[in-house]
Design a protein around this motif. Structure first.
Motif, PDB file in Angstrom:
ATOM      1  N   PRO A 182     -16.152 -62.419  46.473  1.00 37.29           N
ATOM      2  CA  PRO A 182     -15.669 -61.274  45.687  1.00 37.29           C
ATOM      3  C   PRO A 182     -14.683 -60.392  46.446  1.00 37.29           C
ATOM      4  N   SER A 183     -14.867 -60.242  47.743  1.00 36.07           N
ATOM      5  CA  SER A 183     -13.984 -59.367  48.507  1.00 36.07           C
ATOM      6  C   SER A 183     -12.642 -60.005  48.826  1.00 36.07           C
ATOM      7  N   VAL A 184     -12.508 -61.319  48.605  1.00 36.12           N
ATOM      8  CA  VAL A 184     -11.213 -61.963  48.831  1.00 36.12           C
ATOM      9  C   VAL A 184     -10.596 -62.480  47.533  1.00 36.12           C
ATOM     10  N   ARG A 185     -11.380 -62.500  46.453  1.00 36.85           N
ATOM     11  CA  ARG A 185     -10.876 -62.952  45.153  1.00 36.85           C
ATOM     12  C   ARG A 185     -10.780 -61.818  44.127  1.00 36.85           C
ATOM     13  N   GLY A 186     -11.537 -60.748  44.346  1.00 36.87           N
ATOM     14  CA  GLY A 186     -11.452 -59.620  43.436  1.00 36.87           C
ATOM     15  C   GLY A 186     -12.347 -59.749  42.220  1.00 36.87           C
ATOM     16  N   GLN A 187     -12.099 -58.893  41.240  1.00 38.25           N
ATOM     17  CA  GLN A 187     -12.929 -58.821  40.045  1.00 38.25           C
ATOM     18  C   GLN A 187     -12.686 -60.025  39.144  1.00 38.25           C
ATOM     19  N   SER A 188     -13.668 -60.293  38.298  1.00 36.90           N
ATOM     20  CA  SER A 188     -13.548 -61.408  37.378  1.00 36.90           C
ATOM     21  C   SER A 188     -12.434 -61.149  36.377  1.00 36.90           C
ATOM     22  N   ARG A 189     -11.587 -62.146  36.182  1.00 38.43           N
ATOM     23  CA  ARG A 189     -10.493 -62.056  35.218  1.00 38.43           C
ATOM     24  C   ARG A 189     -10.253 -63.433  34.619  1.00 38.43           C
ATOM     25  N   SER A 190      -9.857 -63.450  33.380  1.00 40.73           N
ATOM     26  CA  SER A 190      -9.803 -64.686  32.601  1.00 40.73           C
ATOM     27  C   SER A 190      -8.387 -64.996  32.153  1.00 40.73           C
ATOM     28  N   MET A 191      -8.094 -66.290  32.051  1.00 38.13           N
ATOM     29  CA  MET A 191      -6.840 -66.732  31.459  1.00 38.13           C
ATOM     30  C   MET A 191      -6.918 -66.527  29.948  1.00 38.13           C
ATOM     31  N   LYS A 192      -5.866 -66.002  29.357  1.00 34.74           N
ATOM     32  CA  LYS A 192      -5.836 -65.761  27.919  1.00 34.74           C
ATOM     33  C   LYS A 192      -6.028 -67.073  27.163  1.00 34.74           C
ATOM     34  N   LEU A 193      -6.712 -66.980  26.031  1.00 34.28           N
ATOM     35  CA  LEU A 193      -7.083 -68.170  25.282  1.00 34.28           C
ATOM     36  C   LEU A 193      -5.872 -68.985  24.853  1.00 34.28           C
ATOM     37  N   ASP A 194      -4.819 -68.315  24.394  1.00 31.56           N
ATOM     38  CA  ASP A 194      -3.647 -69.069  23.937  1.00 31.56           C
ATOM     39  C   ASP A 194      -2.996 -69.834  25.071  1.00 31.56           C
ATOM     40  N   ARG A 195      -3.048 -69.271  26.291  1.00 34.61           N
ATOM     41  CA  ARG A 195      -2.469 -69.980  27.426  1.00 34.61           C
ATOM     42  C   ARG A 195      -3.329 -71.181  27.809  1.00 34.61           C
ATOM     43  N   VAL A 196      -4.663 -71.022  27.744  1.00 36.28           N
ATOM     44  CA  VAL A 196      -5.547 -72.153  28.040  1.00 36.28           C
ATOM     45  C   VAL A 196      -5.256 -73.311  27.093  1.00 36.28           C
ATOM     46  N   ILE A 197      -5.155 -72.991  25.812  1.00 34.51           N
ATOM     47  CA  ILE A 197      -4.903 -74.034  24.809  1.00 34.51           C
ATOM     48  C   ILE A 197      -3.529 -74.670  25.043  1.00 34.51           C
ATOM     49  N   ALA A 198      -2.540 -73.838  25.381  1.00 32.54           N
ATOM     50  CA  ALA A 198      -1.198 -74.371  25.634  1.00 32.54           C
ATOM     51  C   ALA A 198      -1.199 -75.313  26.833  1.00 32.54           C
ATOM     52  N   GLU A 199      -1.910 -74.925  27.909  1.00 36.30           N
ATOM     53  CA  GLU A 199      -1.993 -75.791  29.096  1.00 36.30           C
ATOM     54  C   GLU A 199      -2.699 -77.095  28.750  1.00 36.30           C
ATOM     55  N   ALA A 200      -3.788 -77.005  27.982  1.00 32.76           N
ATOM     56  CA  ALA A 200      -4.531 -78.208  27.613  1.00 32.76           C
ATOM     57  C   ALA A 200      -3.671 -79.135  26.761  1.00 32.76           C
ATOM     58  N   ASN A 201      -2.941 -78.578  25.802  1.00 31.66           N
ATOM     59  CA  ASN A 201      -2.114 -79.413  24.941  1.00 31.66           C
ATOM     60  C   ASN A 201      -0.933 -80.011  25.702  1.00 31.66           C
ATOM     61  N   ALA A 202      -0.436 -79.299  26.705  1.00 33.58           N
ATOM     62  CA  ALA A 202       0.623 -79.870  27.545  1.00 33.58           C
ATOM     63  C   ALA A 202       0.092 -81.080  28.314  1.00 33.58           C
ATOM     64  N   LEU A 203      -1.148 -81.004  28.753  1.00 34.51           N
ATOM     65  CA  LEU A 203      -1.758 -82.137  29.448  1.00 34.51           C
ATOM     66  C   LEU A 203      -1.981 -83.309  28.495  1.00 34.51           C
ATOM     67  N   VAL A 204      -2.399 -82.996  27.268  1.00 37.38           N
ATOM     68  CA  VAL A 204      -2.566 -84.051  26.255  1.00 37.38           C
ATOM     69  C   VAL A 204      -1.226 -84.731  25.996  1.00 37.38           C
ATOM     70  N   ALA A 205      -0.167 -83.929  25.844  1.00 39.21           N
ATOM     71  CA  ALA A 205       1.161 -84.479  25.586  1.00 39.21           C
ATOM     72  C   ALA A 205       1.644 -85.359  26.731  1.00 39.21           C
ATOM     73  N   ALA A 206       1.185 -85.038  27.952  1.00 36.83           N
ATOM     74  CA  ALA A 206       1.558 -85.837  29.120  1.00 36.83           C
ATOM     75  C   ALA A 206       0.709 -87.093  29.255  1.00 36.83           C
ATOM     76  N   GLY A 207      -0.303 -87.236  28.384  1.00 34.35           N
ATOM     77  CA  GLY A 207      -1.084 -88.464  28.367  1.00 34.35           C
ATOM     78  C   GLY A 207      -2.450 -88.387  28.993  1.00 34.35           C
ATOM     79  N   TYR A 208      -2.889 -87.190  29.401  1.00 33.88           N
ATOM     80  CA  TYR A 208      -4.189 -87.086  30.066  1.00 33.88           C
ATOM     81  C   TYR A 208      -5.319 -87.016  29.045  1.00 33.88           C
ATOM     82  N   ARG A 209      -6.458 -87.571  29.420  1.00 36.06           N
ATOM     83  CA  ARG A 209      -7.554 -87.745  28.470  1.00 36.06           C
ATOM     84  C   ARG A 209      -8.808 -86.945  28.819  1.00 36.06           C
TER      85      ARG A 209
END
Length: 462
Positions: A182-209
């Motif tokens: 915690p003292s080197v990573r800081g408080q909990s913070r999350s990736m926005k949902l739309d960005r998570v979905i965009a990253e996942a779909n980019a991986l799907v488009a690249a052929g990952y399963r």
């Protein structure tokens, strides 16, 4: 670029590589050929610090003209210590990791090496900037709101890259007495949902399963949003709005394995039958000294619910031995607790005192030789449990993803329930197929491809 430590650090390193490529820097074949070497460090144990220092010394010895950038958790925790090492040009903590590429490519940052004042667009820790030979950029990690991450791939070559790790959360709001994170990573913070979905779909488009969701405290994803969201919401959104064939969850604390999450994982064929649930100790007094937020009976209830919902799932845990105050009796309490739960594997660690943590000053420090013996005992117990689990899989048909082919006419694969597989024949990486488990190996199982089924494309390159 070299990253040490956990999946989250690897994801940070991948994001840094993206930054550097955007700035026009190209990767060198090795540190020997590099003009700049970036070391993205870990500091979870004393051994992790030692590994980073050894890497710095080796690179400086073998390529003295290379400029070395040290970033990550070790840089955040001990910037003065890192900046004083021979060969280090820049030290950038996690607080400013998003500026690594800017620091490297900025002529202003090079001027700082002559002890000129730090440029205004960099916020340096003043005591370090004035005394350290390296340009140092470290700030208050708890004021840090950036979350940098990029997918990290398994596989030894571009053609064999599989199972990307997608970091969707960083930081931790827990305060375990042994943990420096915690003292080197800081408080909990999350990736926005739309960005998570965009990253996942980019991986799907690249052929990952298959993707592996990861984070420092993954189960807390969404708790920093207004209104709050839960990890289950992220999973449902990925199932609904992405075409990824398989989602694997890396590690979720026991408090976050809600009944809803268990039901979702058990009920979806697109989520891997795999639960990694950190334990640390099966002794109640030790858990209390660790400041963990659950008791052994709470933990056992979660594990039994997961096992009842998914009898053939892989269930793993992190376990620590040698924590201050762990007597022989308390260790035996923990060992017995673990023995009676349906684990299929364990990650066993020996306690490492970290400066700045509450446990570093606790009485009852355990001698190293005693902790090592306890580590051996639990590793043997884990090996026995894993053997029994693998033995139960012989004769079953499982889903698997191919990783890479071996020179000896077999292909390494990983099952849905986290079995290491040696699959007869040579298959292209990143193929999902069904396999028949035929026999046991030392730490793996042998398998042959099952009759092809709908939805599973078998591609053989010979």
């Amino acid at each position: 670029m070299q990253s040490f430590g956990c999946r989250a650090t690897q994801a940070d390193g991948a994001a840094l590589e993206r930054q550097l490529a955007t700035c026009g820097l190209t990767p060198a074949d090795s540190a020997l050929d590099a003009d700049v070497v970036v070391l993205n460090t870990c500091t979870v144990t004393a051994a992790a610090d030692q590994d980073a220092r050894a890497a710095i010394r080796r690179i400086h010895r073998e390529n003295p003209d290379a400029k070395i950038m040290v970033t990550g958790c070790y840089a955040q925790r001990a910037p003065l210590e890192v900046a004083a090492l021979h060969g280090v040009t820049w030290v950038v903590g996690n607080s400013h990791k998003h500026q690594v590429a800017e620091v490297i490519t900025s002529a202003a940052s090079l001027n700082a090496l002559t002890q000129d004042p730090a440029p205004q667009n960099f916020v340096s820790l003043e005591s370090v900037a004035l005394s350290a030979p390296a340009f140092t950029l470290v700030g208050d990690i708890f004021a840090h709101t950036e979350l940098i991450a990029a997918p990290v791939f398994s596989g030894d070559s571009i053609a064999e890259k599989t199972r990307p790790n997608l970091k969707v959360q960083d930081g931790c709001d827990n305060r375990c007495s042994f943990c420096i994170i915690p003292s080197v990573r800081g408080q909990s913070r999350s990736m926005k949902l739309d960005r998570v979905i965009a990253e996942a779909n980019a991986l799907v488009a690249a052929g990952y399963r298959e993707i592996v969701l990861s984070g420092i405290n993954l189960g807390r994803w969404g708790r920093d949003f207004q209104p709050q969201q839960r990890f289950e919401h992220l999973l449902r959104a990925l199932l609904e709005h992405s075409g990824i064939e398989k989602i694997r969850i890396s590690s979720v604390e026991p408090m976050d394995w809600s009944d809803q999450l268990i039901a979702l994982v058990a009920g979806s064929p697109r989520i891997a039958r795999h639960a990694h649930v950190p334990l640390q100790s099966g002794s109640d007094p030790i858990l209390r000294r660790m400041h963990r937020k659950y008791r052994p009976w709470h933990y056992a209830e979660k594990i039994r619910k997961i096992h009842e919902a998914m009898p053939e799932a892989a269930i793993g845990a992190d376990v620590m031995v040698g924590f201050p105050g762990e007597t022989d009796e308390l260790f035996e309490e923990s060992r017995s607790f673990i023995e009676h739960l349906p684990f299929t594997y364990l990650h066993v660690f020996t306690y490492s005192s970290r400066p700045g943590t509450a446990s570093a000053a606790m009485p009852g420090q355990v001698p190293v030789h005693v902790a090592r013996e306890r580590n051996r005992i639990l590793r043997e117990l884990a090996a026995m449990k894993n053997f029994q689990f693998r033995q139960r899989q012989v004769g079953r048909e499982l889903e698997a993803i191919t990783l890479h082919a071996n020179d000896n006419d077999w292909t390494e694969a990983l099952s849905d329930n986290y079995l290491k597989i040696r699959l007869a024949g040579r298959y292209q990486a990143n193929q999902r197929l069904k396999v028949d488990i035929t026999d046991l190996g030392e730490e793996h199982v042998f398998a042959t491809a099952a009759q092809q089924s709908a939805g599973f494309k078998l591609e053989c390159d010979v």
